[in-house]
Design a protein around this motif. Sequence first.
Motif, mmCIF file in Angstrom:
data_model
loop_
_atom_site.group_PDB
_atom_site.id
_atom_site.type_symbol
_atom_site.label_atom_id
_atom_site.label_comp_id
_atom_site.label_asym_id
_atom_site.label_seq_id
_atom_site.Cartn_x
_atom_site.Cartn_y
_atom_site.Cartn_z
ATOM 1 N N THR A 40 0.825 -1.220 0.000
ATOM 2 C CA THR A 40 0.000 0.000 0.000
ATOM 3 C C THR A 40 0.857 1.268 0.000
ATOM 4 O O THR A 40 0.588 2.216 -0.737
ATOM 5 N N LYS A 41 1.904 1.253 0.843
ATOM 6 C CA LYS A 41 2.749 2.445 0.978
ATOM 7 C C LYS A 41 3.454 2.761 -0.363
ATOM 8 O O LYS A 41 3.522 3.905 -0.806
ATOM 9 N N LEU A 42 3.974 1.693 -0.967
ATOM 10 C CA LEU A 42 4.669 1.857 -2.250
ATOM 11 C C LEU A 42 3.695 2.352 -3.326
ATOM 12 O O LEU A 42 4.008 3.296 -4.070
ATOM 13 N N TYR A 43 2.518 1.761 -3.418
ATOM 14 C CA TYR A 43 1.536 2.148 -4.434
ATOM 15 C C TYR A 43 1.071 3.591 -4.217
ATOM 16 O O TYR A 43 0.878 4.348 -5.163
ATOM 17 N N ASN A 44 0.886 3.928 -2.957
ATOM 18 C CA ASN A 44 0.463 5.289 -2.588
ATOM 19 C C ASN A 44 1.487 6.305 -3.118
ATOM 20 O O ASN A 44 1.150 7.237 -3.845
ATOM 21 N N GLU A 45 2.739 6.066 -2.759
ATOM 22 C CA GLU A 45 3.788 7.033 -3.117
ATOM 23 C C GLU A 45 4.051 7.044 -4.617
ATOM 24 O O GLU A 45 4.266 8.105 -5.221
ATOM 25 N N TYR A 46 4.035 5.868 -5.227
ATOM 26 C CA TYR A 46 4.377 5.775 -6.649
ATOM 27 C C TYR A 46 3.361 6.559 -7.489
ATOM 28 O O TYR A 46 3.725 7.355 -8.362
ATOM 29 N N HIS A 47 2.095 6.355 -7.225
ATOM 30 C CA HIS A 47 1.072 7.081 -7.987
ATOM 31 C C HIS A 47 1.242 8.596 -7.789
ATOM 32 O O HIS A 47 1.164 9.383 -8.742
ATOM 33 N N ALA A 48 1.472 8.989 -6.533
ATOM 34 C CA ALA A 48 1.628 10.423 -6.245
ATOM 35 C C ALA A 48 2.843 10.994 -6.983
ATOM 36 O O ALA A 48 2.803 12.126 -7.493
ATOM 37 N N LEU A 49 3.910 10.224 -7.071
ATOM 38 C CA LEU A 49 5.114 10.696 -7.764
ATOM 39 C C LEU A 49 4.865 10.814 -9.269
ATOM 40 O O LEU A 49 5.330 11.772 -9.913
ATOM 41 N N ILE A 50 4.152 9.857 -9.833
ATOM 42 C CA ILE A 50 3.827 9.925 -11.264
ATOM 43 C C ILE A 50 3.020 11.197 -11.539
ATOM 44 O O ILE A 50 3.280 11.931 -12.501
ATOM 45 N N ASP A 51 2.045 11.467 -10.679
ATOM 46 C CA ASP A 51 1.249 12.673 -10.877
ATOM 47 C C ASP A 51 2.092 13.937 -10.680
ATOM 48 O O ASP A 51 1.886 14.947 -11.366
ATOM 49 N N GLY A 52 3.050 13.857 -9.760
ATOM 50 C CA GLY A 52 3.945 14.997 -9.562
ATOM 51 C C GLY A 52 4.746 15.277 -10.834
ATOM 52 O O GLY A 52 4.869 16.428 -11.267
ATOM 53 N N LEU A 53 5.234 14.228 -11.472
ATOM 54 C CA LEU A 53 6.007 14.409 -12.709
ATOM 55 C C LEU A 53 5.110 14.924 -13.836
ATOM 56 O O LEU A 53 5.485 15.851 -14.569
ATOM 57 N N GLY A 54 3.926 14.322 -13.952
ATOM 58 C CA GLY A 54 2.991 14.741 -15.011
ATOM 59 C C GLY A 54 2.564 16.187 -14.854
ATOM 60 O O GLY A 54 2.447 16.931 -15.826
ATOM 61 N N ASN A 55 2.350 16.586 -13.622
ATOM 62 C CA ASN A 55 1.902 17.945 -13.318
ATOM 63 C C ASN A 55 2.986 18.992 -13.509
ATOM 64 O O ASN A 55 2.730 20.099 -13.957
ATOM 65 N N ASN A 56 4.210 18.609 -13.154
ATOM 66 C CA ASN A 56 5.284 19.607 -13.096
ATOM 67 C C ASN A 56 6.232 19.607 -14.288
ATOM 68 O O ASN A 56 6.777 20.651 -14.636
ATOM 69 N N LEU A 57 6.474 18.427 -14.881
ATOM 70 C CA LEU A 57 7.498 18.382 -15.934
ATOM 71 C C LEU A 57 7.040 17.709 -17.217
ATOM 72 O O LEU A 57 7.287 18.221 -18.312
ATOM 73 N N CYS A 58 6.391 16.555 -17.092
ATOM 74 C CA CYS A 58 6.116 15.773 -18.304
ATOM 75 C C CYS A 58 4.806 16.224 -18.952
ATOM 76 O O CYS A 58 3.826 15.478 -19.031
ATOM 77 N N ALA A 59 4.817 17.475 -19.406
ATOM 78 C CA ALA A 59 3.622 18.053 -20.019
ATOM 79 C C ALA A 59 3.378 17.419 -21.381
ATOM 80 O O ALA A 59 4.296 16.874 -22.003
ATOM 81 N N ASN A 60 2.161 17.534 -21.859
ATOM 82 C CA ASN A 60 1.792 16.991 -23.158
ATOM 83 C C ASN A 60 2.664 17.611 -24.254
ATOM 84 O O ASN A 60 3.273 16.912 -25.051
ATOM 85 N N LYS A 61 2.706 18.961 -24.237
ATOM 86 C CA LYS A 61 3.573 19.666 -25.196
ATOM 87 C C LYS A 61 4.750 20.265 -24.440
ATOM 88 O O LYS A 61 4.584 20.761 -23.335
ATOM 89 N N LYS A 62 5.896 20.247 -25.063
ATOM 90 C CA LYS A 62 7.116 20.799 -24.474
ATOM 91 C C LYS A 62 7.389 20.321 -23.044
ATOM 92 O O LYS A 62 7.366 21.114 -22.099
ATOM 93 N N PRO A 63 7.615 19.029 -22.848
ATOM 94 C CA PRO A 63 7.957 18.547 -21.504
ATOM 95 C C PRO A 63 9.308 19.102 -21.048
ATOM 96 O O PRO A 63 10.176 19.385 -21.871
#
Length: 224
Positions: free
Chosen positions: A182-205
């Motif tokens: 649970t702890k790993l899944y919790n953090e992993y999903h949150a980290l993916i969203d952190g990357l998607g939100n902050n750096l890995c944008a659809n255009k110009k990542p």
Amino acid sequence: MSGLQARLIEIYNRLLGHFGSRHWWPAKTDFEVIVGAILTQNVAWRNVEKAILNLEAQGLLDPQQLVDAPLELVEEAVRPTRYYRQKAQRLRGFCEFLIREYQGDLGKLFSLEIEELRAELLALKGIGQETADSIILYAARKPIFVVDAYTRRIFYRLGLLPENAAYDEMQNLFMRHLPPDTKLYNEYHALIDGLGNNLCANKKPGCEECPLVEICVYHKNESE
Ligand code: SF4
């Protein structure tokens, strides 16, 4: 350890090293997690925060209060989230179900096994796979991996998923290769969203700042 498991763990460690722990899901109670999971569909999290503050101010962060209140009051409170009328109905629908089937007791609902709990949630109007899994992981604290559009984009770019991967396919990538933690899944999903939100944008990542840049197929192809 399989090659895929090693890659998934490497990605996790790189993200954790870059962002640190994300302390997700930001909520004071399990019920608030559920409210947030329903309200966050198709809207930025800052809008959800406003709606939750409104609900709190009206004393509506409680299943019975939310059912007893005039629907217009609930709609007004969740107005900052898009499709607010529909979302007010969904919140109320969940609360009615909880009271009718589980005497308003989240502990009773969460005592179900993951598959049964998931089926119960998915049977409710307006609760799809991502919302159900967010509730199971972040409110019930059971090990199910939550995936979303950020997961699809990032893991496609890393060369680990097809571009149009379906929800189940994405979820299987993690759940078949990582332990049910649970702890790993919790953090992993949150980290993916952190990357998607902050750096890995659809255009110009923002690849130059990305902790995955050395292992990213998309970046390699773009820079050739
Ligand atoms: S290197 Fe660029 S494209 Fe690849 S995951 Fe990072 S931000 Fe996204």
